[in-house]
Design a protein around this motif. Structure first.
Motif, short mmCIF file in Angstrom:
data_model
loop_
_atom_site.label_atom_id
_atom_site.label_comp_id
_atom_site.label_asym_id
_atom_site.label_seq_id
_atom_site.Cartn_x
_atom_site.Cartn_y
_atom_site.Cartn_z
N PHE A 156 0.94 -1.16 -0.13
CA PHE A 156 -0.12 -0.31 -0.09
C PHE A 156 1.02 1.30 0.11
N ALA A 157 1.89 1.35 1.04
CA ALA A 157 2.72 2.39 0.94
C ALA A 157 3.69 2.53 -0.29
N GLY A 158 4.06 1.32 -0.87
CA GLY A 158 4.77 1.48 -2.30
C GLY A 158 3.88 1.88 -3.42
N TYR A 159 2.49 1.69 -3.39
CA TYR A 159 1.84 2.22 -4.32
C TYR A 159 1.61 3.87 -4.13
N ALA A 160 1.55 4.33 -2.91
CA ALA A 160 1.60 5.67 -2.62
C ALA A 160 2.92 6.27 -3.25
N VAL A 161 4.01 5.59 -2.89
CA VAL A 161 5.27 6.41 -3.59
C VAL A 161 5.28 6.44 -5.00
N VAL A 162 4.80 5.47 -5.71
CA VAL A 162 4.62 5.54 -7.05
C VAL A 162 3.66 6.42 -7.59
N ALA A 163 2.33 6.62 -6.80
CA ALA A 163 1.35 7.64 -7.10
C ALA A 163 2.09 9.00 -7.10
N TYR A 164 2.58 9.32 -5.92
CA TYR A 164 3.12 10.57 -5.69
C TYR A 164 4.30 11.03 -6.63
N VAL A 165 4.89 10.24 -7.03
CA VAL A 165 6.18 10.37 -8.10
C VAL A 165 5.29 10.79 -9.44
N ILE A 166 4.22 10.29 -9.86
CA ILE A 166 3.60 10.45 -11.12
C ILE A 166 2.91 11.86 -10.90
N HIS A 167 2.37 12.05 -9.52
CA HIS A 167 1.50 13.45 -9.17
C HIS A 167 2.59 14.48 -9.50
N MET A 168 3.81 14.33 -8.92
CA MET A 168 5.02 15.27 -8.88
C MET A 168 5.29 15.74 -10.40
N GLY A 169 5.43 14.51 -11.32
CA GLY A 169 5.83 14.56 -12.44
C GLY A 169 4.70 15.48 -13.21
N GLY A 170 3.60 14.89 -12.95
CA GLY A 170 2.49 15.89 -13.65
C GLY A 170 2.31 17.21 -13.32
N THR A 171 2.65 17.55 -12.20
CA THR A 171 2.47 19.16 -11.62
C THR A 171 3.72 19.74 -12.26
N ILE A 172 4.89 19.20 -12.27
CA ILE A 172 5.89 19.89 -12.94
C ILE A 172 5.79 20.13 -14.32
N ALA A 173 5.23 19.09 -15.29
CA ALA A 173 4.74 19.27 -16.55
C ALA A 173 4.13 20.48 -16.77
N GLU A 174 2.80 20.44 -15.77
CA GLU A 174 1.83 21.55 -15.95
C GLU A 174 2.64 22.86 -15.87
N LEU A 175 3.54 23.03 -14.96
CA LEU A 175 4.05 24.21 -14.81
C LEU A 175 4.95 24.75 -16.14
N PHE A 176 5.05 23.62 -16.88
CA PHE A 176 5.84 23.86 -18.25
C PHE A 176 4.92 23.82 -19.27
N GLY A 177 3.81 23.85 -19.20
CA GLY A 177 2.81 24.31 -20.10
C GLY A 177 2.10 22.92 -20.77
N TYR A 178 2.59 21.72 -20.08
CA TYR A 178 1.97 20.29 -20.63
C TYR A 178 0.76 20.12 -19.74
N PRO A 179 -0.66 20.16 -20.11
CA PRO A 179 -1.76 20.09 -19.31
C PRO A 179 -1.86 18.35 -19.02
N ILE A 180 -1.22 17.78 -18.33
CA ILE A 180 -1.43 16.27 -17.97
C ILE A 180 -1.40 16.28 -16.40
N SER A 181 -1.66 17.17 -15.61
CA SER A 181 -1.64 16.98 -14.39
C SER A 181 -2.82 16.37 -13.70
N ASP A 182 -4.05 16.83 -14.45
CA ASP A 182 -5.34 16.31 -14.00
C ASP A 182 -5.12 14.41 -14.19
N MET A 183 -4.67 14.07 -15.15
CA MET A 183 -4.30 12.51 -15.25
C MET A 183 -3.33 12.10 -14.31
N ALA A 184 -2.48 12.76 -14.08
CA ALA A 184 -1.36 12.49 -13.12
C ALA A 184 -1.83 12.37 -11.70
N LEU A 185 -2.92 13.15 -11.56
CA LEU A 185 -3.45 13.21 -10.07
C LEU A 185 -4.00 11.89 -9.65
#
Length: 213
Positions: A156-185
């Motif tokens: 369960f904790a391992g899933y959380a780690v992966v999930a928030y790595v994806i979330h962080m990547g999506g948020t950074i991409a959003e700041l650079f103009g790539y609108p994928i944060s909603d999916m990454a969330l």
């Protein structure tokens, strides 16, 4: 159980508030009619601000659970939550200013009002993205620690780690103009729904409290 309730309360409050605000400002000419929907925007912004209470309170409660060995993690989690809710606050303030702009524009969609309104909407979006970046970083740190000490089942904790790595990547991409944060969330959102259910029924592992990582 209290942490689980605060997770759900913050999730529902912000989600409901965001939905109310978006139902108004999502229209192309929203400034021309925003005065008629003032109550919806103000109520939505206030609901979004409830996360100031739920998120900071949740971070404080983690201190006795993580113990002395996890004090640095708990402090980091609290600091990042303060940064996050500060971003929520300034974003909600920009949304409330939209109501005033609509009033000053006299219910008409003038050029200056349109430009300023669009700027405030973008400002809120960027404030939200920065808040999510802080949350993703610190929640990732929290569950890396939780994975090491067995605070919740390791899968369960391992899933959380992966999930928030994806979330962080999506948020950074959003700041650079790539609108994928909603999916990454989505993976992180699913975890934040499942975690309260686990906490209501099973709770954290007592053996993990204060355990050396």
């Amino acid at each position: 159980r209290l942490i689980g309730a605060l997770f759900l309360a913050g999730f529902l409050a912000y989600g409901t508030g965001f939905g109310l605000v978006t139902s108004v400002i999502g229209a192309p000419d929203f400034l021309g009619s925003i005065a008629m929907h003032q109550t919806t925007v103000v109520l939505g912004a206030l609901l979004m601000l409830l996360t100031i209470v739920t998120d900071v309170w949740r971070a404080v409660i983690f201190f006795p659970i993580l113990g002395e060995r996890g004090r640095l993690t708990a402090l980091t989690y609290l600091a990042a939550q303060v940064i996050s809710v500060t971003m929520f606050f300034v974003g909600a303030l920009s949304l409330l200013l939209l109501v005033r702009i609509g009033q000053y524009a006299g219910g008409t969609d003038t050029a200056w009002a349109t430009a300023l309104g669009s700027l405030l909407v973008v400002f809120n979006d960027n404030a939200y993205a920065l808040s999510q970046l802080a949350i993703a970083f610190v929640t990732l740190s929290l569950w890396i620690y939780g994975l090491r000490v067995g605070l919740i089942p390791r899968a369960f904790a391992g899933y959380a780690v992966v999930a928030y790595v994806i979330h962080m990547g999506g948020t950074i991409a959003e700041l650079f103009g790539y609108p994928i944060s909603d999916m990454a969330l989505i993976p992180g959102a699913l975890f934040e729904i499942a975690l309260p259910i686990w906490l209501f029924t099973r709770g954290f592992s007592d053996k993990a409290y204060g355990k050396a990582a």
